[in-house]
Design a protein around this motif. Sequence first.
Motif, PDB file in Angstrom:
ATOM      1  N   VAL A 180       0.876  -1.173   0.000  1.00 10.16           N
ATOM      2  CA  VAL A 180       0.000   0.000   0.000  1.00 10.16           C
ATOM      3  C   VAL A 180       0.913   1.223   0.000  1.00 10.16           C
ATOM      4  O   VAL A 180       2.014   1.182   0.543  1.00 10.16           O
ATOM      5  CB  VAL A 180      -0.919   0.009   1.236  1.00 10.16           C
ATOM      6  CG1 VAL A 180      -1.809   1.247   1.265  1.00 10.16           C
ATOM      7  CG2 VAL A 180      -1.759  -1.258   1.278  1.00 10.16           C
ATOM      8  N   VAL A 181       0.473   2.317  -0.608  1.00  4.67           N
ATOM      9  CA  VAL A 181       1.314   3.510  -0.683  1.00  4.67           C
ATOM     10  C   VAL A 181       0.525   4.716  -0.220  1.00  4.67           C
ATOM     11  O   VAL A 181      -0.689   4.809  -0.418  1.00  4.67           O
ATOM     12  CB  VAL A 181       1.869   3.703  -2.110  1.00  4.67           C
ATOM     13  CG1 VAL A 181       0.745   3.896  -3.111  1.00  4.67           C
ATOM     14  CG2 VAL A 181       2.847   4.863  -2.186  1.00  4.67           C
ATOM     15  N   SER A 182       1.216   5.673   0.435  1.00  6.75           N
ATOM     16  CA  SER A 182       0.564   6.904   0.895  1.00  6.75           C
ATOM     17  C   SER A 182       1.465   8.095   0.646  1.00  6.75           C
ATOM     18  O   SER A 182       2.688   7.967   0.534  1.00  6.75           O
ATOM     19  CB  SER A 182       0.206   6.817   2.382  1.00  6.75           C
ATOM     20  OG  SER A 182       1.378   6.689   3.176  1.00  6.75           O
ATOM     21  N   MET A 183       0.854   9.290   0.577  1.00  2.91           N
ATOM     22  CA  MET A 183       1.555  10.540   0.242  1.00  2.91           C
ATOM     23  C   MET A 183       1.040  11.654   1.150  1.00  2.91           C
ATOM     24  O   MET A 183       0.348  12.560   0.708  1.00  2.91           O
ATOM     25  CB  MET A 183       1.277  10.922  -1.217  1.00  2.91           C
ATOM     26  CG  MET A 183       1.486   9.815  -2.217  1.00  2.91           C
ATOM     27  SD  MET A 183       3.214   9.484  -2.499  1.00  2.91           S
ATOM     28  CE  MET A 183       3.661  10.890  -3.464  1.00  2.91           C
ATOM     29  N   LYS A 184       1.364  11.620   2.410  1.00  3.59           N
ATOM     30  CA  LYS A 184       0.694  12.506   3.359  1.00  3.59           C
ATOM     31  C   LYS A 184       1.373  13.874   3.507  1.00  3.59           C
ATOM     32  O   LYS A 184       2.582  14.000   3.402  1.00  3.59           O
ATOM     33  CB  LYS A 184       0.605  11.826   4.725  1.00  3.59           C
ATOM     34  CG  LYS A 184      -0.342  10.634   4.740  1.00  3.59           C
ATOM     35  CD  LYS A 184      -0.576  10.166   6.160  1.00  3.59           C
ATOM     36  CE  LYS A 184      -1.653   9.107   6.222  1.00  3.59           C
ATOM     37  NZ  LYS A 184      -1.952   8.715   7.602  1.00  3.59           N
ATOM     38  N   SER A 185       0.516  14.862   3.770  1.00  8.09           N
ATOM     39  CA  SER A 185       0.979  16.219   4.044  1.00  8.09           C
ATOM     40  C   SER A 185      -0.063  16.913   4.897  1.00  8.09           C
ATOM     41  O   SER A 185      -1.243  16.560   4.857  1.00  8.09           O
ATOM     42  CB  SER A 185       1.188  16.992   2.738  1.00  8.09           C
ATOM     43  OG  SER A 185       1.505  18.355   2.998  1.00  8.09           O
ATOM     44  N   SER A 186       0.361  17.927   5.654  1.00  6.59           N
ATOM     45  CA  SER A 186      -0.594  18.742   6.400  1.00  6.59           C
ATOM     46  C   SER A 186      -1.175  19.842   5.526  1.00  6.59           C
ATOM     47  O   SER A 186      -2.164  20.471   5.890  1.00  6.59           O
ATOM     48  CB  SER A 186       0.083  19.366   7.627  1.00  6.59           C
ATOM     49  OG  SER A 186       1.113  20.259   7.226  1.00  6.59           O
ATOM     50  N   ASN A 187      -0.573  20.064   4.374  1.00  3.18           N
ATOM     51  CA  ASN A 187      -1.046  21.048   3.404  1.00  3.18           C
ATOM     52  C   ASN A 187      -1.969  20.324   2.428  1.00  3.18           C
ATOM     53  O   ASN A 187      -1.521  19.480   1.644  1.00  3.18           O
ATOM     54  CB  ASN A 187       0.158  21.664   2.679  1.00  3.18           C
ATOM     55  CG  ASN A 187      -0.219  22.709   1.662  1.00  3.18           C
ATOM     56  OD1 ASN A 187      -1.179  22.555   0.912  1.00  3.18           O
ATOM     57  ND2 ASN A 187       0.547  23.783   1.609  1.00  3.18           N
ATOM     58  N   THR A 188      -3.262  20.619   2.458  1.00  2.00           N
ATOM     59  CA  THR A 188      -4.219  19.856   1.650  1.00  2.00           C
ATOM     60  C   THR A 188      -3.933  19.973   0.155  1.00  2.00           C
ATOM     61  O   THR A 188      -4.146  19.016  -0.592  1.00  2.00           O
ATOM     62  CB  THR A 188      -5.665  20.310   1.930  1.00  2.00           C
ATOM     63  OG1 THR A 188      -5.748  21.738   1.804  1.00  2.00           O
ATOM     64  CG2 THR A 188      -6.104  19.898   3.325  1.00  2.00           C
TER      65      THR A 188
END
Length: 495
Positions: A180-188
């Motif tokens: 599974v892969v994710s690309m998280k940021s606090s900037n929407t």
Amino acid sequence: MNLTEFSRRIAHEVNIGGVKVGSSHPIQVQSMTNTPTADTEVSVAQVERIADAGAPIVRLTAQGRKEGENLENIVARLREDGYPTAIVADIHFVPEVAAIAANYVDKVRINPGNYRTSNGELEALIAQCRERGVALRIGVNHGSLAKRIFDEWGDTPQGMVVSAMEFLEVCRREKFDQVVVSMKSSNTRVMVHAYRLLAEAMEREGMTYPIHLGVTEAGNGLDGRIKSAVGIGALLSDGIGDTIRVSLTEAPENEVPVAKMIADYFVQREGKFEVNHPERYSPTEYRRRSSVTVPMTHDELPATMMIVEAKSQNPTAELRAAILNMDGNDPIAVKCRYEDSDAETVAVKAAADLGVLFLDGLADGIWVDAPNIEPSLVREIELMILQAARVRFSHTEYIACPSCGRTLYDIEKTLADIKARTSHLKSLKIGIMGCIVNGPGEMADADYGYVGAAAGRITLYKGREIVERNIPQEQAIERLIELIKANGDWTEPTE
């Protein structure tokens, strides 16, 4: 990306301890503990509370060998208590801990920023995961890209995608598809663009790995729920996303009902909507459609502005198609009606439906038609959606992590204390981070930062620069306020 009708992106099946994810399965929700992973009793109790709230997948940090080894005891206790919950180990900085955790858990989450693809570490972990039937998450964080990626690409969505694709290529070469892969940021905006770019890159390469969605450091309360719904909802409306987490600076079990509400809201999105001018849409680049610089709430709309109201069960696609089909670039307000009497439900639904239209630069005004909610609260919800979409800042923004076993202080109480002292500073962004794993990176666009440095010690930032290190926690809030005053950003609260 299909602009004319809703369809989920094709993703193959990944088995996480018996929990199946992928496009042939419902969107799964998860959360993460904030207890010390070395403490079996408190960690087990919190995992069980999260599971009882409805999350089939729970993540725990394993920052060192001791925490990695104790996952064996935690998993054993959960199984003894009758909980089949899929357990995920979250690894940062120390790749060898991933090898320890993989002996006990159902999935291992690694950060490419902490690994090299040239020394065989990843291949060895893949072999171990394959042998035990353990899934792997390639979890890219905007705030912790590898130095060589950052030096070439900066902290951009494109850099995040490059980081992920390097690791996915290794997984494909090793013929390991339980990823599974994710690309998280606090900037929407960064988060949405990164996920869309990733989906495009994987499609070009014929990759169908499932995608996990989340907005990091969303904060708490209605703000945190709206920020999460704007980012996650934007992607779910595109058909992107197979698992989600809503990251709130609250008890982790509070995240689950919000995540379930968002997931359930996108189970069905009806209708086909003809789009005559798809070339006017730029999903991975922010472009303003009109010359309006500050989008408006419903009570600010001029009588001359065109209002487009959604009538279908797919407001996002309906409104987007209507705007793209219009000639010219006259300002447009988007409107949607919600009959719910619960403010949180209205806020989450409206943020998921309408936020993306501002993230993408298409809309100029927002009208949340909620007759069963107090009008002043409706306006606050509209302002929060515009702020979460990063098009209008009307109140202090807190980039606050949800905390985990790495957190070095009581972040929930600290956030409340900082809010009590600074919420009148309408145009500031303040980062409140539990530790240095993602802290300095995720709060890179914050004006000020409050980051855990060691037990009972805080480091203060002005932008990206450290101002004071290792301040005793009992002095840190006052020193933060002194720093804000020294830089001319303080105003006294009015009665």
